[in-house]
Design a protein around this motif. Sequence first.
Motif, PDB file in Angstrom:
ATOM      1  N   ILE A 681      41.683  30.232  52.955  1.00  0.00           N
ATOM      2  CA  ILE A 681      42.686  28.643  51.618  1.00  0.00           C
ATOM      3  C   ILE A 681      41.245  28.070  50.444  1.00  0.00           C
ATOM      4  O   ILE A 681      40.189  27.404  51.894  1.00  0.00           O
ATOM      5  CB  ILE A 681      43.369  28.211  52.352  1.00  0.00           C
ATOM      6  N   ASP A 682      42.022  27.773  49.898  1.00  0.00           N
ATOM      7  CA  ASP A 682      40.699  26.899  48.604  1.00  0.00           C
ATOM      8  C   ASP A 682      39.486  27.286  48.157  1.00  0.00           C
ATOM      9  O   ASP A 682      39.280  27.709  48.933  1.00  0.00           O
ATOM     10  CB  ASP A 682      40.327  25.287  49.810  1.00  0.00           C
ATOM     11  N   PHE A 683      40.237  28.157  46.800  1.00  0.00           N
ATOM     12  CA  PHE A 683      39.130  28.854  46.236  1.00  0.00           C
ATOM     13  C   PHE A 683      38.802  27.885  44.751  1.00  0.00           C
ATOM     14  O   PHE A 683      38.673  28.293  43.618  1.00  0.00           O
ATOM     15  CB  PHE A 683      39.494  30.411  46.113  1.00  0.00           C
ATOM     16  N   GLY A 684      38.583  26.639  45.495  1.00  0.00           N
ATOM     17  CA  GLY A 684      37.903  26.034  44.539  1.00  0.00           C
ATOM     18  C   GLY A 684      36.329  26.091  43.686  1.00  0.00           C
ATOM     19  O   GLY A 684      36.069  25.637  42.705  1.00  0.00           O
ATOM     20  N   PHE A 685      35.655  26.915  44.447  1.00  0.00           N
ATOM     21  CA  PHE A 685      34.419  27.166  44.192  1.00  0.00           C
ATOM     22  C   PHE A 685      34.708  28.506  44.980  1.00  0.00           C
ATOM     23  O   PHE A 685      34.446  28.850  45.739  1.00  0.00           O
ATOM     24  CB  PHE A 685      33.508  26.486  45.850  1.00  0.00           C
ATOM     25  N   MET A 686      33.978  29.139  43.716  1.00  0.00           N
ATOM     26  CA  MET A 686      33.216  30.500  43.540  1.00  0.00           C
ATOM     27  C   MET A 686      32.896  30.942  42.398  1.00  0.00           C
ATOM     28  O   MET A 686      33.101  30.224  41.490  1.00  0.00           O
ATOM     29  CB  MET A 686      34.346  31.354  43.827  1.00  0.00           C
ATOM     30  N   LEU A 687      32.272  31.901  42.499  1.00  0.00           N
ATOM     31  CA  LEU A 687      31.789  32.752  40.667  1.00  0.00           C
ATOM     32  C   LEU A 687      30.473  31.786  41.248  1.00  0.00           C
ATOM     33  O   LEU A 687      29.213  32.835  40.914  1.00  0.00           O
ATOM     34  CB  LEU A 687      32.647  32.708  39.654  1.00  0.00           C
ATOM     35  N   SER A 688      30.203  30.704  39.896  1.00  0.00           N
ATOM     36  CA  SER A 688      29.517  29.836  39.007  1.00  0.00           C
ATOM     37  C   SER A 688      28.937  28.479  39.961  1.00  0.00           C
ATOM     38  O   SER A 688      28.697  27.900  40.104  1.00  0.00           O
ATOM     39  CB  SER A 688      29.095  30.207  38.064  1.00  0.00           C
ATOM     40  N   ASN A 689      30.279  28.596  41.174  1.00  0.00           N
ATOM     41  CA  ASN A 689      30.193  26.803  41.286  1.00  0.00           C
ATOM     42  C   ASN A 689      30.483  26.741  42.504  1.00  0.00           C
ATOM     43  O   ASN A 689      30.721  27.486  43.133  1.00  0.00           O
ATOM     44  CB  ASN A 689      31.201  26.053  40.998  1.00  0.00           C
ATOM     45  N   SER A 690      29.509  25.484  42.872  1.00  0.00           N
ATOM     46  CA  SER A 690      29.758  25.323  44.209  1.00  0.00           C
ATOM     47  C   SER A 690      29.266  24.068  44.506  1.00  0.00           C
ATOM     48  O   SER A 690      29.998  23.047  44.095  1.00  0.00           O
ATOM     49  CB  SER A 690      28.543  26.127  45.222  1.00  0.00           C
ATOM     50  N   PRO A 691      30.434  23.420  46.493  1.00  0.00           N
ATOM     51  CA  PRO A 691      29.969  21.901  46.725  1.00  0.00           C
ATOM     52  C   PRO A 691      29.003  21.347  46.136  1.00  0.00           C
ATOM     53  O   PRO A 691      27.936  22.107  45.896  1.00  0.00           O
ATOM     54  CB  PRO A 691      30.357  22.143  47.614  1.00  0.00           C
ATOM     55  N   GLY A 692      28.829  20.070  46.022  1.00  0.00           N
ATOM     56  CA  GLY A 692      27.437  18.822  45.932  1.00  0.00           C
ATOM     57  C   GLY A 692      26.920  19.320  44.456  1.00  0.00           C
ATOM     58  O   GLY A 692      25.624  19.267  44.206  1.00  0.00           O
ATOM     59  N   GLY A 693      27.781  19.101  43.340  1.00  0.00           N
ATOM     60  CA  GLY A 693      26.747  19.608  42.197  1.00  0.00           C
ATOM     61  C   GLY A 693      26.391  20.894  42.129  1.00  0.00           C
ATOM     62  O   GLY A 693      26.025  20.244  41.182  1.00  0.00           O
ATOM     63  N   ASN A 694      27.417  22.154  42.589  1.00  0.00           N
ATOM     64  CA  ASN A 694      26.663  23.001  42.360  1.00  0.00           C
ATOM     65  C   ASN A 694      24.988  23.034  42.729  1.00  0.00           C
ATOM     66  O   ASN A 694      24.548  23.754  41.958  1.00  0.00           O
ATOM     67  CB  ASN A 694      27.031  23.124  40.929  1.00  0.00           C
ATOM     68  N   MET A 695      24.783  22.718  44.172  1.00  0.00           N
ATOM     69  CA  MET A 695      23.433  22.803  44.301  1.00  0.00           C
ATOM     70  C   MET A 695      23.193  24.480  45.158  1.00  0.00           C
ATOM     71  O   MET A 695      21.900  24.693  45.369  1.00  0.00           O
ATOM     72  CB  MET A 695      23.375  21.628  45.466  1.00  0.00           C
ATOM     73  N   GLY A 696      24.477  24.940  45.430  1.00  0.00           N
ATOM     74  CA  GLY A 696      24.474  26.243  45.680  1.00  0.00           C
ATOM     75  C   GLY A 696      23.915  26.277  47.314  1.00  0.00           C
ATOM     76  O   GLY A 696      22.769  26.826  47.754  1.00  0.00           O
ATOM     77  N   PHE A 697      24.379  25.063  48.481  1.00  0.00           N
ATOM     78  CA  PHE A 697      23.155  25.195  49.630  1.00  0.00           C
ATOM     79  C   PHE A 697      24.296  26.846  50.541  1.00  0.00           C
ATOM     80  O   PHE A 697      23.211  27.270  51.239  1.00  0.00           O
ATOM     81  CB  PHE A 697      23.681  23.670  50.436  1.00  0.00           C
TER      82      PHE A 697
END
Length: 812
Positions: A681-697
């Motif tokens: 569940i929860d698809f708020g981050f996908m394709l080109s965005n990620s948590p932490g200001g889009n840091m892509g950890f």
Amino acid sequence: MSGGSLLRLFRSEYFDAHLHMHYLLRMEQSGVQDYLVNELYKMTDDDVDYYLPQLSQVALLRYNKSSLHRFLLDKAAQSMPFALKIHWLVRSIVEDRTPELYENAMAMLNLCEAAMVNSSSSSRKREDEASPGPPQVQRILRSSSDPDLQSNRAPSVEDFDEPEQRGNAPKRRSRTPGPMRSREADGSAHPEDSESHEHGEVRFNPPARQISGESSLDDPAAEPESPSAGILSEAEALRAAAVRHLAALEQAFSPEERAQVLELPASCPNAFQSLGLPIATGHPNEEDGLDDERARECLMKKRRCDYFNTQNQLVSLIMTLSDVLISYADKADRKSALAATLNVINRWLLDRRICMAVAGEGPLFLLGAHIPLWRDLDSLHQILHVHVDMCRIFSSATRAPFVLAYESVNLDEAAETDEAKHVHVSHQTLLHQPATAAVQQSVADRLSRCIVAELHLADLPEGDPSTDSEHLHRLIKQVTPDQWHTFDCTMPKAAATDEPNVEELEGKTLRAEARRRREEATRTRHRIWGESWQEKVDRVKAASPYSHYASWRLTAVMVKGGDDLRQELLASQIIEQFSAIFQEAGLPLWLKATKVLVTSSTNGFLEFIPDSISVDAMKKLFPGKTLAEIFKVAFADRLFEAKKNFIESSAAYSLVVYFLQVKDRHNGNLLLLSSGHVVHIDFGFMLSNSPGGNMGFENSPFKLTQEILDVMDGECSEQYEYFRTLLIRGFLEARKHMERIVLQVRMMLTGSKMPCFREGADFVLSTLQDRFFSNLTEEACIEKVVELIDTSVNNWRAIQYDNYQRLVNGIL
């Protein structure tokens, strides 16, 4: 391709909904575009509903060059659920204020409301001419003064070689979006000229002719003015008196007083303020002139307008409640505020049903309220009662999402009389073909019987159903304002069982150890998931006065205030597409495509997944136990089946997570079902965005930590090999249908403000396509997939992200 080749393709059996969308997006020539839009009328409602976000987006982008928006207006005219969904999607785009879409979205918002009120549809006119109905059918007004509601001609074959030149662009009208309101005005305005958009309102002027019975609802002391008023039958006189008395009861106390008796906190929204008095005025009855087509058209327009407003106000009330709950720091106060608000809603719903039953109105489907999340329940269902004891608030740092569980039914479902049993009732039938007196009486009597059961005032005998309505009328006349004000509207219900329902053991020779494991597994599952959803349904239905309706349903939705669910909707669409691809290939890969309803750019509803618990919550129930240890105890009596379900769903979601680059995969976003299946569940981050200001950890292709491997009995087990095999086969199958996945993203890219598109259209499309390895041979692709699996196994960053969530947010 030549025009003839295109036309042969469009008319072939291979031209499915996906290809239709592909060419609708790709072919912008006016003639081809008009042909493809015209062919949309042949598409099933399920397919249109599935692609509705994409169709709405493209329609606004090509507002002046394509007739696609006119198709959507026709769908809005034919179906109130479609009208609401289109209106909410367009309104969310208005709220984005995207320059290239804002003006078109504002114009579309106006036209959608006008189409809904008018119920004017040229496509329905074509269907009516092709399939003539009974002569007594009364049709709603089809014409409109706005030329934008008129459909284009059907393009000819020659259009593929010489695209037609389009005429002038439709006239634009901008306004601030807001709730629609209906008001009555003096004068002799014609129904054709009754709609106008002024100051954000849809206004509507009924004919000068006084409709009998309407004044009695507005003024409790007024007598109904009717040519036949002096020769009313005893039953009609009793009904008129009950209607007047009920109106007086409703107006005896203010909304604040009504809420006070139900202990509603001042900060919580009040249904009697937000939704207005439950009394609904001006509904078409036989004595009100059903044979007068012009009067019926006007009254049905008012009913649609009122229903549209009620739906929007109900959604606004629920979302306001979600915002209010955040202000309560204490969980007990949140729960109390939720219960009080829902109790007021329940009282309003009961009052509205009583008004329906007492007035003997029909049809009833536009008099209630409904959340159009499931298309098969959209047209005629309405909410009966919210079961407060089944609603719960989920813990969240910044929001207060909660579950809304309610029973609903189609109150227009006729009883099995000799006449009614052969009547097929549909949304369009009820709009244009009034039910016969016998069927309408049957509907009214069934509702009256249920209302009396809810009121706990008397037990009706199983006698002649024709006495039920009169019985209710007499009961209402005897109710005093104080009794009405303090009446408890709690729906009767059976008590839930505290102890788990241990299945009866088969055979007397079952070993004691096996029996012990089975009983312990049942108790553990009950501790984790509690009463099963089916048990809840059976329990609530057994006690519900409406259980004898074949259409009765108990459903639950997740209310998400303060969240833009358009990205969730896109993810749900793609998951459904993946599921269809796997099923067509005969692969045992399991996915749960949840329904999503967007109501604005910041609010919406999600389908609630019953019999589920997050891995985080489950581990907190058993401190110190690993997921694998809990799994083995909970499914000790069916471990093989549960592991198989776990592996097949884990492999499927691993593919979805990889292709969509879904991030934030901590254990709070992984659900485990009582069947053993896993659901993400929860698809708020996908394709080109990620948590932490889009840091892509999180750079792992998908989550495959040791606790997941342990459920599969480790990397050296047969279960793990089964997982790898499924993942490889699923990848190869998905690769064959890459365009089915990419198309849905492509159609939404331009003009969208979804966070997943933050890196731009070119980046999103190119990276998404690259992940399918479409340029590699099958052997080379398999090697790449194996590398993805190996990279994911105990990926260091995935492990550290779990550690971070545990230390910072307490997620185990």
